[in-house]
Design a protein around this motif. Structure first.
Motif, PDB file in Angstrom:
ATOM      1  N   GLN A   9       0.960  -1.128  -0.038  1.00 56.00           N
ATOM      2  CA  GLN A   9      -0.078  -0.053  -0.118  1.00 56.00           C
ATOM      3  C   GLN A   9       0.883   1.140   0.007  1.00 56.00           C
ATOM      4  O   GLN A   9       1.929   1.388   0.557  1.00 56.00           O
ATOM      5  N   THR A  10       0.567   2.058  -0.839  1.00 56.61           N
ATOM      6  CA  THR A  10       1.301   3.442  -0.463  1.00 56.61           C
ATOM      7  C   THR A  10       0.116   4.698  -0.823  1.00 56.61           C
ATOM      8  O   THR A  10      -0.229   4.574  -2.020  1.00 56.61           O
ATOM      9  N   GLN A  11       0.118   5.600   0.230  1.00 59.66           N
ATOM     10  CA  GLN A  11      -0.582   6.733  -0.107  1.00 59.66           C
ATOM     11  C   GLN A  11      -0.271   7.545  -1.259  1.00 59.66           C
ATOM     12  O   GLN A  11      -0.883   8.349  -2.131  1.00 59.66           O
ATOM     13  N   ASP A  58       6.686   6.028   1.199  1.00 58.48           N
ATOM     14  CA  ASP A  58       5.731   5.378   1.973  1.00 58.48           C
ATOM     15  C   ASP A  58       5.117   3.953   1.967  1.00 58.48           C
ATOM     16  O   ASP A  58       4.146   3.864   2.295  1.00 58.48           O
ATOM     17  N   ARG A  59       5.911   3.123   1.044  1.00 57.13           N
ATOM     18  CA  ARG A  59       5.527   1.884   0.747  1.00 57.13           C
ATOM     19  C   ARG A  59       5.233   1.162   1.869  1.00 57.13           C
ATOM     20  O   ARG A  59       6.223   0.796   2.530  1.00 57.13           O
ATOM     21  N   LYS A  60       4.127   0.523   2.174  1.00 60.23           N
ATOM     22  CA  LYS A  60       4.012  -0.227   3.442  1.00 60.23           C
ATOM     23  C   LYS A  60       3.424  -1.684   3.038  1.00 60.23           C
ATOM     24  O   LYS A  60       2.827  -1.791   2.011  1.00 60.23           O
TER      25      LYS A  60
END
Ligand SMILES: [Cu+2]
Length: 467
Positions: free
Chosen positions: A269-271, A323-325
């Motif tokens: 996920q990444t915003q 911000d890759r989660k």
């Protein structure tokens, strides 16, 4: 049987964010059978954005169905109101052209029960009059007919809360794309630690940002990853399996109808989003262990893209977001990590009570089959279940049945599998051919009727070894 019963139960604190639960079925599956079919999938008649989705198998009273009874091997949700982003035309489960499936695939799960989870502020557009459908495959682990419901939950942001939401488009990346049964087989003829890689390239229709994704693999997989070949082949996303511990039901359910899959797949996920410029290639790499055969495997990743217009398009190979989660990363949930678990799928037959038992070979004496010989595949039988073939010999299976069947290696020297085939409407059998270039015992079944249709081919002698 179509959508016999369903219900919608909104719940949640705000009137603008609701979680709905729907149910379709019951789906009826014969004893020890594998069933694939389609069903309409109702949804709440609201306009909004789906941000999360999950699926499970339940009884009429809502209690979960254990896999000792039925396993939901995989399920795909598609929106028939929109065209799929990566396929214009499809082959059906019978490998014939079938436009029923050219609708937009937006969520899928396998045995690992993958969930859709988009970063805050993003959603998959739901229109009140959209028509959803599901394509599912069930496996029945008991000798008697069973039935269960497919239950799915999804969270929708609607009303005023939907105003600031960004719409994502689902992209189905698949190394065997545009097939209702997108399978391939890994030969498994290389050494320990070797890897088989199948890849496929995709281009987004417009520039945009990938904000999340997750994958689906079968037993024997190492990982799925996404790369950008035009940007130094940098990795932009991955999906990794976690395997069950030895006492996990996947390894202990009887009979084993396929090589057990992972119990979880990681996602990302990444915003900020992973930039993809117009025309840039995105490559999916499906990696499997190649030291043992793995048949009817898949390599699929669904990603969600926030499209932007050309004025806001990212530059080619723009830096990746910070911000890759990772979601459900191996090691964060109980299970085995560190690669696939060596596993040999046995042949299974029926005893005098109709119960599944392990067998070494189908009953009866082995007959010699000359090169070029044929084996008839009828409804629930192979007419020559035990044959001996000289090395280099070619075998043709002629599918005479009204039902679909396939030829799938359970275990043996080289992995292979046929598509699902039946007789043509004009009475002509469809066929599958294979030349056997390695000596050994090939234990084979029909993956749709694995305890009823088994076959052993012994390849021997010193004939041609061309590969
Ligand atoms: Cu069959």
């Amino acid at each position: 049987m179509l959508a016999a019963g369903w219900m919608a139960m909104p719940s949640g604190a705000s009137a603008e964010v609701n979680t709905y639960t729907e149910r379709v079925g019951p789906v009826t599956v014969g004893g020890y059978e594998v069933k694939q079919s389609v069903l309409p999938a109702p949804h709440a008649p609201v306009d909004g954005f789906v941000t999360n989705m999950e699926v499970d198998v339940v009884n009429a009273d809502g209690t979960p169905v254990p896999i000792q009874r039925l396993m939901l091997h995989h399920i795909v949700f598609a929106n028939t109101s929109r065209q799929d982003a990566t396929c214009d035309s499809f082959l059906g489960f019978d490998e014939r052209p079938n436009d029923l499936y050219s609708s937009e695939r937006f969520y899928a799960a396998g045995e690992e029960r993958a969930k859709m989870a988009l970063p805050a502020g993003y959603g998959y557009k739901l229109n009140a009059d959209d028509f959803w459908g599901t394509l599912y495959m069930f496996m029945n682990h008991r000798p008697t007919t069973d039935r269960a419901y497919i239950q799915y939950k999804y969270r929708v942001v609607s009303g005023a809360d939907a105003d600031g939401m960004k719409r994502v488009e689902p992209y189905w990346f698949d190394v065997e794309n545009c097939r209702a049964d997108p399978i391939y087989s890994v030969k498994g003829t290389k050494g320990k630690g070797s890897t088989d890689v199948e890849s496929a390239d995709f281009r987004l229709q417009k520039p945009g940002y990938i904000v999340g994704g997750g994958g689906h693999v079968h037993g024997g997989a190492r990982e799925l990853n996404l790369t950008q070949p035009d940007c130094g082949d940098r990795e932009i996303g991955e999906s990794l399996p976690t395997w069950g511990n030895p006492d996990h039901p996947f390894y202990n359910v009887k009979p084993v109808l396929h090589e057990p899959g992972p119990i979880a797949m990681s996602g990302f996920q990444t915003q900020a989003g992973i930039p993809v410029a117009a025309g840039e290639r995105v490559r999916l790499n499906s990696q499997y262990d190649n030291s043992l055969p793995h048949t009817r495997v898949m390599g699929i990743m669904v990603v969600y893209v926030d499209h932007v217009n050309q004025a806001n398009a990212p530059d080619p190979c723009e830096p990746l977001p910070g911000d890759r989660k990772k979601l459900l990363e191996p090691g964060t949930i109980p299970g085995r990590t560190g690669g696939p678990v060596p596993y040999k799928v046995p042949l299974t037959g029926l005893d005098e009570n109709g119960e599944a038992v392990r067998i070494k070979k189908p009953p009866g004496k082995a007959k010699r089959l000359k090169s070029g010989g044929t084996i008839e595949v009828g409804d629930r039988f192979f007419d020559r279940p035990n044959v001996r073939v000289n090395r280099g010999g070619k075998v043709t299976w002629e599918f005479e049945g009204q039902e679909l069947h396939n030829v799938t290696l359970a275990n043996g020297p080289i992995g292979f599998a046929s598509p699902n085939l039946d007789v043509e409407p004009d009475g002509e059998p469809r066929t599958f051919q294979r030349r056997f270039t390695r000596n050994g015992k090939y234990k084979i079944f029909c993956a749709l009727h694995p305890v009823q249709m088994t076959e052993r081919i012994v390849v021997e002698g010193k004939g041609k070894r061309k590969r």
